[in-house]
Design a protein around this motif. Sequence first.
Motif, PDB file in Angstrom:
ATOM      1  N   GLU A 198     -18.502 -35.969   2.234  1.00  0.00           N
ATOM      2  CA  GLU A 198     -18.201 -34.774   1.455  1.00  0.00           C
ATOM      3  C   GLU A 198     -16.757 -34.350   1.689  1.00  0.00           C
ATOM      4  OE1 GLU A 198     -20.999 -31.822   2.591  1.00  0.00           O
ATOM      5  OE2 GLU A 198     -22.647 -32.670   1.434  1.00  0.00           O
ATOM      6  N   ALA A 199     -16.050 -34.056   0.597  1.00  0.00           N
ATOM      7  CA  ALA A 199     -14.689 -33.522   0.662  1.00  0.00           C
ATOM      8  C   ALA A 199     -14.743 -32.090   0.157  1.00  0.00           C
ATOM      9  CB  ALA A 199     -13.742 -34.370  -0.174  1.00  0.00           C
ATOM     10  N   LEU A 201     -12.819 -45.651   8.661  1.00  0.00           N
ATOM     11  CA  LEU A 201     -12.588 -44.404   7.946  1.00  0.00           C
ATOM     12  C   LEU A 201     -12.275 -43.236   8.871  1.00  0.00           C
ATOM     13  CD1 LEU A 201     -12.738 -43.013   5.107  1.00  0.00           C
ATOM     14  CD2 LEU A 201     -15.165 -42.603   5.598  1.00  0.00           C
ATOM     15  N   GLU A 202     -12.882 -43.222  10.056  1.00  0.00           N
ATOM     16  CA  GLU A 202     -12.816 -42.039  10.914  1.00  0.00           C
ATOM     17  C   GLU A 202     -11.399 -41.548  11.198  1.00  0.00           C
ATOM     18  OE1 GLU A 202     -15.013 -40.359  14.941  1.00  0.00           O
ATOM     19  OE2 GLU A 202     -14.728 -42.521  14.690  1.00  0.00           O
ATOM     20  N   PRO A 203     -10.430 -42.420  11.521  1.00  0.00           N
ATOM     21  CA  PRO A 203      -9.077 -41.898  11.786  1.00  0.00           C
ATOM     22  C   PRO A 203      -8.425 -41.253  10.567  1.00  0.00           C
ATOM     23  CG  PRO A 203      -9.342 -44.156  12.599  1.00  0.00           C
ATOM     24  CD  PRO A 203     -10.512 -43.870  11.733  1.00  0.00           C
ATOM     25  N   ARG A 204      -8.937 -41.521   9.383  1.00  0.00           N
ATOM     26  CA  ARG A 204      -8.338 -41.007   8.151  1.00  0.00           C
ATOM     27  C   ARG A 204      -8.983 -39.704   7.693  1.00  0.00           C
ATOM     28  NH1 ARG A 204      -8.397 -46.393   8.501  1.00  0.00           N
ATOM     29  NH2 ARG A 204      -6.607 -47.593   7.752  1.00  0.00           N
ATOM     30  N   LEU A 205     -10.091 -39.309   8.329  1.00  0.00           N
ATOM     31  CA  LEU A 205     -10.800 -38.115   7.901  1.00  0.00           C
ATOM     32  C   LEU A 205     -10.076 -36.846   8.343  1.00  0.00           C
ATOM     33  CD1 LEU A 205     -14.523 -39.101   8.662  1.00  0.00           C
ATOM     34  CD2 LEU A 205     -13.320 -39.183   6.473  1.00  0.00           C
ATOM     35  N   GLU A 206     -10.181 -35.812   7.529  1.00  0.00           N
ATOM     36  CA  GLU A 206      -9.611 -34.511   7.831  1.00  0.00           C
ATOM     37  C   GLU A 206     -10.744 -33.534   8.182  1.00  0.00           C
ATOM     38  OE1 GLU A 206      -7.299 -33.331   4.490  1.00  0.00           O
ATOM     39  OE2 GLU A 206      -5.975 -35.083   4.557  1.00  0.00           O
ATOM     40  N   PRO A 207     -10.388 -32.365   8.733  1.00  0.00           N
ATOM     41  CA  PRO A 207     -11.440 -31.391   9.075  1.00  0.00           C
ATOM     42  C   PRO A 207     -12.323 -30.995   7.904  1.00  0.00           C
ATOM     43  CG  PRO A 207      -9.376 -30.787  10.123  1.00  0.00           C
ATOM     44  CD  PRO A 207      -9.064 -31.934   9.218  1.00  0.00           C
ATOM     45  N   SER A 208     -11.825 -31.083   6.672  1.00  0.00           N
ATOM     46  CA  SER A 208     -12.615 -30.700   5.507  1.00  0.00           C
ATOM     47  C   SER A 208     -13.551 -31.807   5.046  1.00  0.00           C
ATOM     48  CB  SER A 208     -11.690 -30.313   4.349  1.00  0.00           C
ATOM     49  OG  SER A 208     -10.823 -31.391   4.031  1.00  0.00           O
ATOM     50  N   HIS A 209     -13.485 -32.977   5.672  1.00  0.00           N
ATOM     51  CA  HIS A 209     -14.363 -34.095   5.330  1.00  0.00           C
ATOM     52  C   HIS A 209     -15.568 -34.108   6.262  1.00  0.00           C
ATOM     53  CE1 HIS A 209     -10.558 -36.234   3.647  1.00  0.00           C
ATOM     54  NE2 HIS A 209     -11.187 -35.576   2.689  1.00  0.00           N
ATOM     55  N   GLU A 210     -16.724 -34.392   5.708  1.00  0.00           N
ATOM     56  CA  GLU A 210     -17.947 -34.429   6.521  1.00  0.00           C
ATOM     57  C   GLU A 210     -18.734 -35.689   6.183  1.00  0.00           C
ATOM     58  OE1 GLU A 210     -21.760 -31.628   7.774  1.00  0.00           O
ATOM     59  OE2 GLU A 210     -20.287 -30.913   6.321  1.00  0.00           O
ATOM     60  N   ILE A 251     -10.231 -31.727  -3.090  1.00  0.00           N
ATOM     61  CA  ILE A 251      -9.302 -32.829  -3.385  1.00  0.00           C
ATOM     62  C   ILE A 251     -10.061 -34.142  -3.274  1.00  0.00           C
ATOM     63  CG2 ILE A 251      -7.161 -33.970  -2.703  1.00  0.00           C
ATOM     64  CD1 ILE A 251      -6.272 -31.341  -1.437  1.00  0.00           C
ATOM     65  N   PRO A 252     -10.012 -34.989  -4.315  1.00  0.00           N
ATOM     66  CA  PRO A 252     -10.688 -36.288  -4.219  1.00  0.00           C
ATOM     67  C   PRO A 252     -10.077 -37.131  -3.104  1.00  0.00           C
ATOM     68  CG  PRO A 252     -10.047 -35.792  -6.487  1.00  0.00           C
ATOM     69  CD  PRO A 252      -9.370 -34.788  -5.612  1.00  0.00           C
ATOM     70  N   VAL A 253     -10.899 -37.995  -2.523  1.00  0.00           N
ATOM     71  CA  VAL A 253     -10.377 -38.882  -1.477  1.00  0.00           C
ATOM     72  C   VAL A 253      -9.556 -39.982  -2.129  1.00  0.00           C
ATOM     73  CG1 VAL A 253     -12.375 -38.379  -0.031  1.00  0.00           C
ATOM     74  CG2 VAL A 253     -12.395 -40.417  -1.481  1.00  0.00           C
TER      75      VAL A 253
END
Length: 828
Positions: free
Chosen positions: A62-63, A227-236, A67-69
Motif C-alpha cells: 500500500e502506498a 524491495l525493503e530498502p526502497r520502501l518509505e514510511p508511507s508504504h506498508e 503517489i504511485p510506486v
Amino acid sequence: MGAAKKLSSVRRDWRERDVRVVLAALIVAVATVATIALFASQLQSTLISSASSFLAADRKLEAENGIPVPPEWREEAERRGLKTAEMIEFSTMVFGNDNFQLVAAKAVNDDYPLKGEVEYQLGEDAPRQVSARGPDRGNVWINPRLLRLLDVEIGGSLEIGNKALTVSGLLIREPDGGFSMAALAPRVMMHSDDVAATNVVQQGSRVEYSYLYAGEESDLNAFYRWLEPRLEPSHEWESIRDGEALSQSLLKAERFLLLGGSLAVLLAAVAVAVASRQYAMNQRDTVALLKTLGLSSHGIGQLYIGRLALWGLVGIVGGLLIALPIVWMLNSLVADLLERPVDFRLDILALTPALMTAVVSLFAFAYPPIRRLRNVPAMRVLRSQPGESGREAWLDIGIAVVAVFGLVWLYAREVSLVLALLGGLAALLGILMVLGWLMVIGLRRVSGGGNAWRLALVALYRHRRASLSQIAVFSMTLMLACTLVLVRSSLLDDWQAQLPEDTPNHFLINIAPDAVDDVEDFLQTRSLPLDTLYPMVRGRLTELNDQPVKETVSKDERVGALNRELNLTWMDQLPADNRVVDGEWFEEGQRSGVSVEAELAEKLGLKLGDKLGFTIGSDKVSAEITSIRTVQWDSMKPNFYMAFPPGGALDAMPATWITSFHLPAEQKSELNEFSRKFPTISVLEVDHIIERIRSIVQQVTQAIEAILVLILAAALVVMAAVVSATLQDRQREGALLRTLGGRQSLLVRSTMVEFALLGFFAGVLGVAAAEAAVWALQYRMFEGEFRWHWNVVLSIPLISAVLLSVFGRLQLRPVLEVSPMLLLRRLE
C-alpha cells in the motif's frame, strides 16, 4: 581391524536384540517427526493459500502517500515470476439522477483479484454470481444501497467526476473487503483505466495506491528483500497474517502444529535415548574383549562412531520410507475433506528436524557411555565395574538436556513452548526424586512370600533404579501425549465456544444516535437479537507524552495504526472476550483514562501512565493509559484498539454507533428491507470470514487427529522399548522362580501387578505434569482459559496401569514357553 572384520562385526551386531531395538526406535522417531513436519508444512501452506483469497493476493503493498510506486517495482516483481495487480482507492462524490452521494471508490485493473473472486448481482432479485475479475472499462459495480440513495437502476448512468459510467452490476462482496471496517461509505468498483478520465485524482488528492503480488513464498520473500530498502514510511507491506480476523486463527493453528511436532521430537529423543543407552551399557563386555585383543581406545571410538553413523543412516532412510506414504495419504484425506486439490510437495527444509533428531539423539545418548568405556581398563570392565561416577552421570544428563532443548528449539523456535515443555519435564523429574526416596523407605520393609502383591513390591524394591527409570520414562511419555490431547481438547473447545452457530455474522455501521432505538426494534421484531451497541469516533493517534508519536516511536512505518484513523469508543463494562493484563478497568463513575489493546501497546512501547493525544477532526483530546487489555479479534464482534470511560474525553465528540448480529442464511432477504428503511446505515457481511475460520478449524482438527495418532503410536514404542530394556533380568528371575517351584499363575500375577503399579504411578505423575504444561501453553501461547480435565486426570492412570501390565505379561512369554534351564543357559 580390517574391512572384512568390521563388516562381519556389524553383521553380528545387527543380529543382536539391542541393536534391533535401537534401529526400530530410530526408524519410528524419524518417521514420526518427518510425517508431522511434512504434513504440518503442507497443511500450513494450504491454510495460508486458502486464507490468501481474503487479501486477493499473497502480498499487498500500500502506498498511502497518494503517489504511485515506480513502474520498475512491478517490472522487478514480474521478472521474478510473480503475478501482479493494481488498485486505486479514494473517496469521492458520485452523481446519479440528480442525487449526490459520498462513496468509497475502488478502481482495479484486469488482473484483480489474484486470489479469490468478486461476488456481484445483475439485479436486486438476480442470483449472486462470482467473477475472477472486476468490471469492464466504462462500467461500474455499486453497493446495493446506492440504488435507493441515488435512485438509479441497473443499466443506468452514474457520474464520477467528469466520467459517466454504466451501472452494470451490484457489488456484493470483494475478496479483500472483509478485514477493515474503516470504509463506512458505500463502495463502488470501477476499472482503473477510467480513473484518469474522471479527473477526481489530482496531485495532493487523498488517494491510496495498492499493488498485489502472488507467487511462490521464496520468490515473494526474495522480492521483499529487494524491495525493503526502497520502501518509505508511507508504504506498508502486508500479508494474510496482518489481518486481525483470520490472523489469530492462523496463528493458533500454526502454534498447535508446532506443539505437535515438538512433542514428536521429544518422544523420539526419549525412544532413541532408552534404546541406545541400553545398547551402550550392554557393550561393556565387548569393549573389554576388544581391548584384551589389543584394540586401542582410539580404534574402539572409531568403531562405534562408524556403527552409530551407519545405524543413523538406516534409521533415517527407513523412517523416510515410512513417512512419505503416510504424508501422501494424509494430504489425500485433507483434499477430500476440503473438496479441493492439495498439491503434495516435498519440503526438504521440513525434514531437517527429523534428520537432526535421529543424529543428535543417537550420539547424545548412546555415545557418551561408550566414550567412557573405552577409557576403562579391561579387567575392571570384565568384573562389571565400569567405573562410572556420579559426576559422569550428571555430565550425561547435561548433554541430554542440551540436546533435547536444542532439538525442540530447532523445530519450534518458540521460547514459551520450549520453556513450558521442559519446565514440565523438570518438575516431573523433581517429583520423581522425591518419589524414589519414598519408595526406598516404604518398600524396604516389605518381605517376600507367596502372595503376588508381596512379590511385586519386593521386585519394585529390588529393581528400584530400573523401576524409577521406567516410571520416569513412562511418565514423561504420558505427559507429552496427554499434553497434546489436552491442548487439542482445550483449543477446539475454545474455538467452538468462540464461533458458535449464532456467532454474529453481520455488522451494522454508521448508526446515527437517533436511529439506535429504531434499529433495535426492527431486528428484535424479526428475532434477530443485537450484540452490544458501541459508540464509535474516528480519530488519529498523534501524540505520546506530549511529543509527536512518529518521532517518539521508532519504525513507526511498521505500525499501521499510526498511518490511519482508528475507531475509538467508550464503554463502562469490559467485553467478555477482552482481558485486562495490566492496570485496572474503569471504576464506576470514572471519567478519565484510556484502555489500550495489548499488541498495539507492545508495538508502540506503551505503558501504564503514558499520555496519549488524539486528533479528531479539528479537535484534540488526550488521556492517560490506565489499563492494557487483550482483544479477541477473531470473535466476530466489535473490537477497538482504544476504549475510554463514559463521560470521558470522547463525550463531546460526534459519534455513530456500531453493533453486530447473527442473520441466518434463510433470512438474507431481510437485508433488502433493512437497507430500504435505513439507507444511511452500512451493512458489513462477515459470514464468509466466519466460514473460512471454521474451515481452518476443520482442517486443523483433521491435522490434530492425525498428529495425535502418530504421537500415541510413538508413545507406545517408547513404552515398549523401556519395558524391554530390563527384559533379560526379569526373564532370569522368572526362570529362577520356576526352577524353585514357583507356579506360573503366581509369576504372571506378580509381574502384572508390578507393571500395573509402575503404570499407575507414571500415569498420575504424567497427567499432573501435563496439566501444568497445558496451563502454561493455554495461558501464554493460545490465550485461552485453563480448565481442569478431570476425565483425563482420572482415566489415564488406570489406562496406563492396564497397558503396562499387558506389556509385562508379554515379557513372560519366553519364561512360560521355554524350559527354565534352557532359558538360563541362553541368558548367560
